[in-house]
Design an enzyme around this catalytic site. Sequence first.
Site, PDB file in Angstrom:
ATOM      1  N   SER A   1       0.858  -1.183   0.000  1.00  0.00           N
ATOM      2  CA  SER A   1       0.000   0.000   0.000  1.00  0.00           C
ATOM      3  C   SER A   1       0.892   1.230   0.000  1.00  0.00           C
ATOM      4  O   SER A   1       2.071   1.154   0.383  1.00  0.00           O
ATOM      5  CB  SER A   1      -0.890   0.001   1.250  1.00  0.00           C
ATOM      6  OG  SER A   1      -1.482   1.270   1.461  1.00  0.00           O
TER       7      SER A   1
ATOM      8  N   TYR B   1      -2.060  -0.913  10.571  1.00  0.00           N
ATOM      9  CA  TYR B   1      -1.987  -1.106   9.117  1.00  0.00           C
ATOM     10  C   TYR B   1      -0.667  -0.564   8.575  1.00  0.00           C
ATOM     11  O   TYR B   1       0.032  -1.227   7.799  1.00  0.00           O
ATOM     12  CB  TYR B   1      -3.169  -0.407   8.453  1.00  0.00           C
ATOM     13  CG  TYR B   1      -3.322  -0.679   6.982  1.00  0.00           C
ATOM     14  CD1 TYR B   1      -3.950  -1.835   6.529  1.00  0.00           C
ATOM     15  CD2 TYR B   1      -2.846   0.224   6.027  1.00  0.00           C
ATOM     16  CE1 TYR B   1      -4.102  -2.083   5.174  1.00  0.00           C
ATOM     17  CE2 TYR B   1      -2.988  -0.013   4.676  1.00  0.00           C
ATOM     18  CZ  TYR B   1      -3.614  -1.163   4.253  1.00  0.00           C
ATOM     19  OH  TYR B   1      -3.757  -1.408   2.900  1.00  0.00           O
TER      20      TYR B   1
END
Length: 256
Positions: free
Chosen positions: A138, A151
């Site tokens: 990401s 995350y």
Amino acid sequence: MATALDLRGRTALVTGAAGGIGAACALRLAAAGARVRALDRDAPGLDALCARSAHLPGTVESVLLDLTDLDAAEEAAVGTDILVNNAGTQLVRPIQDFPPEEFRAVLTLLLEAPFRLLRGALPHMYERGWGRVVNVSSVHGLRGSPYKSAYVAAKHGLEGLSKVTALEGAPHGVTSNCVSPGYVRTPLVEKQLADQAALHDIPVESVLTGILLADSALKRLIEPGEVAEAVAYLCGPHASLITGTTLTMDGGWTAH
């Protein structure tokens, strides 16, 4: 001259394959002739994926598994030539309010499970002298954002794990890379858009351009198929010297 992607005779494992990016990757690799093991805990989603793949040159086999069963995850990866670590989850909280058990759960799914999958997959890749590891990371593997401690930590860790895999795998013909997208058009992101629009009483398009994509030069969501094409590119013969790096698909986010 363009080189067509031919994965006939290769076995691929895609995690989080029941929808979104994972489903797009599974279908793209099967379109290139691969035997795809589509792993997810969503049985109806896997059934729908298998139905969509019926006309493709390759095959898609559903593997119903919760990746937090780490021993089973490692076993599921045995015999694979291509490993696509895609499964993920998200929880948004300030650090002081982030439940420790949830922090641990996010790291287990996003970082420890890929490690265990690598343990299962690499011996076969080394034996055959060929392998491709693609980690769907990401932009948050490269940049931080408030309230996403678990995350961001997991994705930064995945980027590091990918580099170590590249260094260890190079003598055995194995490459390892990350594909790091910004916001992708998935049901989770579309729900975020709708929730933010309702909360602030503004149009969804304003949420998209003014909040979610505030740091992106290109003001649109990435489509799952675009991520799948990047994954497929890294599996092709023309990418055999690309390893230990990150293909960033963030619309210019990290150009700042």
